[in-house]
Motif scaffolding. Structure first.
Motif, mmCIF file in Angstrom:
data_model
loop_
_atom_site.group_PDB
_atom_site.id
_atom_site.type_symbol
_atom_site.label_atom_id
_atom_site.label_comp_id
_atom_site.label_asym_id
_atom_site.label_seq_id
_atom_site.Cartn_x
_atom_site.Cartn_y
_atom_site.Cartn_z
ATOM 1 N N MET A 39 0.848 -1.175 0.000
ATOM 2 C CA MET A 39 0.000 0.000 0.000
ATOM 3 C C MET A 39 0.891 1.235 0.000
ATOM 4 O O MET A 39 1.856 1.308 0.744
ATOM 5 N N ARG A 40 0.538 2.186 -0.854
ATOM 6 C CA ARG A 40 1.270 3.455 -0.914
ATOM 7 C C ARG A 40 0.291 4.600 -0.694
ATOM 8 O O ARG A 40 -0.654 4.776 -1.472
ATOM 9 N N ILE A 41 0.505 5.364 0.349
ATOM 10 C CA ILE A 41 -0.331 6.533 0.609
ATOM 11 C C ILE A 41 0.091 7.630 -0.361
ATOM 12 O O ILE A 41 1.274 7.944 -0.466
ATOM 13 N N GLU A 42 -0.885 8.195 -1.067
ATOM 14 C CA GLU A 42 -0.580 9.220 -2.069
ATOM 15 C C GLU A 42 -0.852 10.632 -1.567
ATOM 16 O O GLU A 42 -0.064 11.534 -1.790
ATOM 17 N N ARG A 43 -1.989 10.818 -0.909
ATOM 18 C CA ARG A 43 -2.264 12.143 -0.344
ATOM 19 C C ARG A 43 -3.378 12.032 0.689
ATOM 20 O O ARG A 43 -4.125 11.060 0.710
ATOM 21 N N ILE A 44 -3.448 13.065 1.528
ATOM 22 C CA ILE A 44 -4.495 13.144 2.529
ATOM 23 C C ILE A 44 -5.071 14.552 2.520
ATOM 24 O O ILE A 44 -4.335 15.529 2.338
ATOM 25 N N GLU A 45 -6.386 14.634 2.648
ATOM 26 C CA GLU A 45 -7.085 15.913 2.778
ATOM 27 C C GLU A 45 -7.730 15.930 4.158
ATOM 28 O O GLU A 45 -8.419 14.982 4.548
ATOM 29 N N LEU A 46 -7.524 17.019 4.884
ATOM 30 C CA LEU A 46 -8.026 17.155 6.245
ATOM 31 C C LEU A 46 -8.868 18.421 6.342
ATOM 32 O O LEU A 46 -8.329 19.518 6.251
ATOM 33 N N GLU A 47 -10.171 18.276 6.509
ATOM 34 C CA GLU A 47 -11.064 19.437 6.633
ATOM 35 C C GLU A 47 -11.602 19.513 8.058
ATOM 36 O O GLU A 47 -12.265 18.582 8.517
ATOM 37 N N ASN A 48 -11.304 20.608 8.749
ATOM 38 C CA ASN A 48 -11.711 20.809 10.145
ATOM 39 C C ASN A 48 -11.198 19.692 11.043
ATOM 40 O O ASN A 48 -11.792 19.391 12.069
ATOM 41 N N TRP A 49 -10.109 19.074 10.656
ATOM 42 C CA TRP A 49 -9.519 17.992 11.430
ATOM 43 C C TRP A 49 -8.459 18.574 12.347
ATOM 44 O O TRP A 49 -7.448 19.100 11.888
ATOM 45 N N MET A 50 -8.704 18.537 13.634
ATOM 46 C CA MET A 50 -7.799 19.040 14.664
ATOM 47 C C MET A 50 -7.402 20.492 14.352
ATOM 48 O O MET A 50 -8.266 21.357 14.339
ATOM 49 N N SER A 51 -6.138 20.756 14.069
ATOM 50 C CA SER A 51 -5.702 22.137 13.838
ATOM 51 C C SER A 51 -5.916 22.612 12.403
ATOM 52 O O SER A 51 -5.706 23.791 12.097
ATOM 53 N N TYR A 52 -6.350 21.727 11.508
ATOM 54 C CA TYR A 52 -6.490 22.084 10.095
ATOM 55 C C TYR A 52 -7.856 22.711 9.826
ATOM 56 O O TYR A 52 -8.877 22.176 10.251
ATOM 57 N N PRO A 53 -7.897 23.832 9.087
ATOM 58 C CA PRO A 53 -9.182 24.480 8.769
ATOM 59 C C PRO A 53 -9.928 23.726 7.673
ATOM 60 O O PRO A 53 -9.406 22.774 7.082
ATOM 61 N N ARG A 54 -11.155 24.180 7.390
ATOM 62 C CA ARG A 54 -11.949 23.565 6.322
ATOM 63 C C ARG A 54 -11.322 23.825 4.955
ATOM 64 O O ARG A 54 -11.307 22.968 4.079
ATOM 65 N N ARG A 55 -10.817 25.013 4.736
ATOM 66 C CA ARG A 55 -10.207 25.402 3.457
ATOM 67 C C ARG A 55 -8.980 26.262 3.734
ATOM 68 O O ARG A 55 -8.887 26.929 4.749
ATOM 69 N N TRP A 56 -8.059 26.225 2.780
ATOM 70 C CA TRP A 56 -6.946 27.170 2.795
ATOM 71 C C TRP A 56 -6.553 27.488 1.374
ATOM 72 O O TRP A 56 -6.951 26.807 0.436
ATOM 73 N N ALA A 57 -5.768 28.557 1.197
ATOM 74 C CA ALA A 57 -5.369 28.985 -0.144
ATOM 75 C C ALA A 57 -4.499 27.916 -0.781
ATOM 76 O O ALA A 57 -3.617 27.343 -0.136
ATOM 77 N N ASN A 58 -4.747 27.628 -2.043
ATOM 78 C CA ASN A 58 -3.975 26.639 -2.782
ATOM 79 C C ASN A 58 -2.586 27.201 -3.054
ATOM 80 O O ASN A 58 -2.440 28.177 -3.781
#
Length: 124
Positions: free
Chosen positions: A1-20
């Motif tokens: 298994m290879r992890i490619e990416r993770i998206e975290l929305e409102n997860w702990m210290s991460y906001p729902r959105r941020w600037a790309n």
């Protein structure tokens, strides 16, 4: 298994959105960490910068368990939900197969449902 990416929305210290960071416009995207550019990834940063949140997000996506106990604590303060999306690939005989696991965590949702079962196996 290879992890490619993770998206975290409102997860702990991460906001729902941020600037790309890859775009020069005002587009906002879910906080995303891409692991595809290197064979080995090192997560570094100051205390409280979100290093553990990344690892705990991976655990939650794969196992639906929040390692620190109460799952509602994983939701960013002041928010009602958190979403974790984990993109990964698995090797097969014909190449790589890609998957995405998405988990939505609600602050007020029950963690389990209890159902009574009749003798014939049907639910009440």
């Amino acid at each position: 298994m290879r992890i490619e990416r993770i998206e975290l929305e409102n997860w702990m210290s991460y906001p729902r959105r941020w600037a790309n960071p890859d775009e020069h416009g005002a587009e906002e995207v879910p906080p995303t960490i891409d692991f595809t550019s290197e064979q080995l990834t090192l997560i570094t940063g100051q205390n409280g910068s979100g290093k553990s949140a990344v690892l705990e997000g991976i655990c939650y996506a794969l196992f639906a368990k929040y390692p620190r106990g109460n799952q509602a604590d994983a939701i960013r303060s002041g928010e009602g939900t958190a979403t974790v999306r984990l993109y990964f690939s698995l090797p097969t005989d014909s190449g790589q197969v890609q998957y995405c696991v998405e988990r939505l965590l609600k602050a007020r949702a029950p963690n389990a449902t209890l159902k009574q079962i009749n003798e014939d196996g049907s639910e009440i």
